[in-house]
Enzyme design. Structure first.
Site, short mmCIF file in Angstrom:
data_model
loop_
_atom_site.label_atom_id
_atom_site.label_comp_id
_atom_site.label_asym_id
_atom_site.label_seq_id
_atom_site.Cartn_x
_atom_site.Cartn_y
_atom_site.Cartn_z
N ASP A 107 0.86 -1.19 0.00
CA ASP A 107 0.00 0.00 0.00
C ASP A 107 0.90 1.24 0.00
O ASP A 107 1.71 1.42 0.90
CB ASP A 107 -0.89 -0.05 1.26
CG ASP A 107 -1.94 1.06 1.31
OD1 ASP A 107 -1.91 1.96 0.46
OD2 ASP A 107 -2.80 1.01 2.21
N ASP A 118 -3.34 7.11 -3.84
CA ASP A 118 -3.26 6.08 -2.80
C ASP A 118 -3.72 4.78 -3.44
O ASP A 118 -4.83 4.73 -3.97
CB ASP A 118 -4.17 6.52 -1.64
CG ASP A 118 -4.12 5.59 -0.43
OD1 ASP A 118 -3.46 4.54 -0.50
OD2 ASP A 118 -4.78 5.93 0.57
N HIS A 180 -11.53 6.62 1.85
CA HIS A 180 -11.52 7.99 2.37
C HIS A 180 -11.40 9.01 1.26
O HIS A 180 -10.82 8.74 0.21
CB HIS A 180 -10.35 8.16 3.34
CG HIS A 180 -9.06 7.61 2.79
ND1 HIS A 180 -8.14 8.40 2.16
CD2 HIS A 180 -8.56 6.35 2.75
CE1 HIS A 180 -7.12 7.64 1.77
NE2 HIS A 180 -7.36 6.38 2.10
N HIS A 188 -6.61 11.81 4.76
CA HIS A 188 -7.90 11.31 5.25
C HIS A 188 -8.82 12.47 5.55
O HIS A 188 -8.96 12.91 6.68
CB HIS A 188 -7.71 10.44 6.50
CG HIS A 188 -6.98 9.17 6.20
ND1 HIS A 188 -6.00 8.67 7.00
CD2 HIS A 188 -7.08 8.30 5.17
CE1 HIS A 188 -5.54 7.54 6.49
NE2 HIS A 188 -6.18 7.30 5.37
N GLU A 212 -10.94 1.19 -0.64
CA GLU A 212 -10.01 0.12 -0.26
C GLU A 212 -10.69 -1.02 0.51
O GLU A 212 -10.66 -1.06 1.72
CB GLU A 212 -8.81 0.66 0.51
CG GLU A 212 -9.06 1.66 1.59
CD GLU A 212 -7.75 2.21 2.17
OE1 GLU A 212 -6.79 1.44 2.38
OE2 GLU A 212 -7.68 3.42 2.42
N GLU A 304 -6.78 -1.45 -3.49
CA GLU A 304 -7.17 -0.03 -3.38
C GLU A 304 -6.83 0.75 -4.65
O GLU A 304 -5.79 0.53 -5.26
CB GLU A 304 -6.42 0.61 -2.20
CG GLU A 304 -6.70 2.10 -2.01
CD GLU A 304 -6.03 2.69 -0.77
OE1 GLU A 304 -5.07 2.07 -0.26
OE2 GLU A 304 -6.47 3.76 -0.32
CO LIG Z 1 -6.00 4.65 1.57
#
Ligand SMILES: [Co+2]
Length: 319
Positions: A107, A118, A180, A188, A212, A304
């Site tokens: 990640d 992300d 998020h 976030h 995710e 994700e």
């Molecule tokens: Co994330």
């Protein structure tokens, strides 16, 4: 405070014809968001190619982070390399000796002047049927969620699709981890994208979102584990020690309000950074993230992507 480096940025995109075409209709901040996504997407392909069982996690993290920089980005947060029942927030320490094995979640993200991406994928390093099925479940859940997400939908509709897909594969979603919203230098921000039908009626607006899904063979909850060595700046009041002050300045300049890790600071300052970090924690300058452990100690997979929702358009920036 956000900074702008427009000159440098133009240099990067001018080399890439496809990005110029893609960017023609967008504002500068959207261009930066798309570029951050493109970098993460390229790094993902690279990481899939190099990661092998028994490779040191330290080497994997450094290769991923070097590649982000080589492609013109900065790290959105430290590369998370979480194994088996650790769902998230494991990043190697400067002297980490852990070797890649099991069900590995990779990640990471990139940013250009704070505009973020992300993304995450999972790898089975054991040739295990269960691992493969868990990975399939989170991958399918992400695909279905990407089909579902759009402006003005209620976020629990997305959660419902994720939950249904993971359960149809015979597993559970992790209920207390979620996707998020992201804003400049804010990983976030605001709206969350649940991994279950949380019954809340939150309407999704134009913006940048990470979805995710996490799938597990366990009971579907995480609890806090050991400190991760991943931190975030929460207060800039000056500490007394000179070392701590020096490190605080570096954090403010280098990472602003994005997460960073002790490994990066040891690289810059040597092991005195660990002492400085401790003092900054005591002075309440930092939030220290804990590792997140599946509460029945079962395996977890994660997939994700980052999705930009703008005026009836939907772009998966990290595909
Ligand atoms: Co994330």
């Amino acid at each position: 405070m956000p900074k702008d480096h427009t000159g440098e940025y133009i240099k990067i995109i001018n080399n890439k014809e496809y990005l110029k075409v893609l960017f023609q209709n967008y504002k500068m901040n959207t261009q930066k968001t798309l570029l951050a996504g493109k970098i993460a997407s390229d790094v993902k392909k690279y990481a899939r190619g190099i990661i092998k069982k028994d490779m040191p996690l330290l080497e994997i993290a450094e290769k991923i982070e070097d590649k982000i920089k080589e492609l013109g980005g900065k790290m959105a947060f430290p590369t998370n390399l979480s194994i088996d029942n650790i769902a998230a927030h494991y990043t190697p320490s400067h002297d980490d000796e852990t070797l890649a094995h099991g069900l590995l979640k990779i990640d990471f993200g990139a940013h250009i002047d704070g505009w973020l991406s992300d993304t995450a994928f999972s790898m089975d390093l054991e040739n295990s049927e269960e691992n493969k099925k868990l990975i399939e479940a989170s991958e399918q859940a992400l695909l279905k969620a990407q089909e579902t997400i759009k402006e003005n939908i209620s976020t629990n509709e997305i959660g419902k699709v994720i939950q249904k897909t993971i359960e149809s594969h015979g597993f559970s979603p992790i209920i207390n981890l979620s996707g998020h919203e992201m804003k400049q230098y804010d990983l976030h921000a605001g709206t969350t994208i649940p991994n279950i039908d949380d019954k809340k009626n939150v309407i999704l607006k134009n913006g940048l979102y990470a979805i995710e899904p996490f799938a597990t063979s366990g009971n579907g909850k995480v609890h806090d584990g050991k400190p991760s060595g991943i931190y975030m700046l929460v207060d800039s009041k000056k500490p007394r020690s000179q070392t701590a002050r020096e490190i605080l300045n570096f954090i403010e300049e280098g990472y602003e309000t994005l997460p960073f890790c002790s490994r990066w600071l040891v690289k810059k300052f040597g092991t005195k950074a660990l002492f400085g970090l401790k003092q900054l924690e005591e002075n309440k300058n930092l939030h220290h993230f804990p590792q997140l452990i599946e509460s029945s100690h079962s395996k977890v997979s994660q997939t994700e992507n980052t999705i930009l929702i703008s005026d009836n358009e939907k772009i998966v920036t990290t595909d």
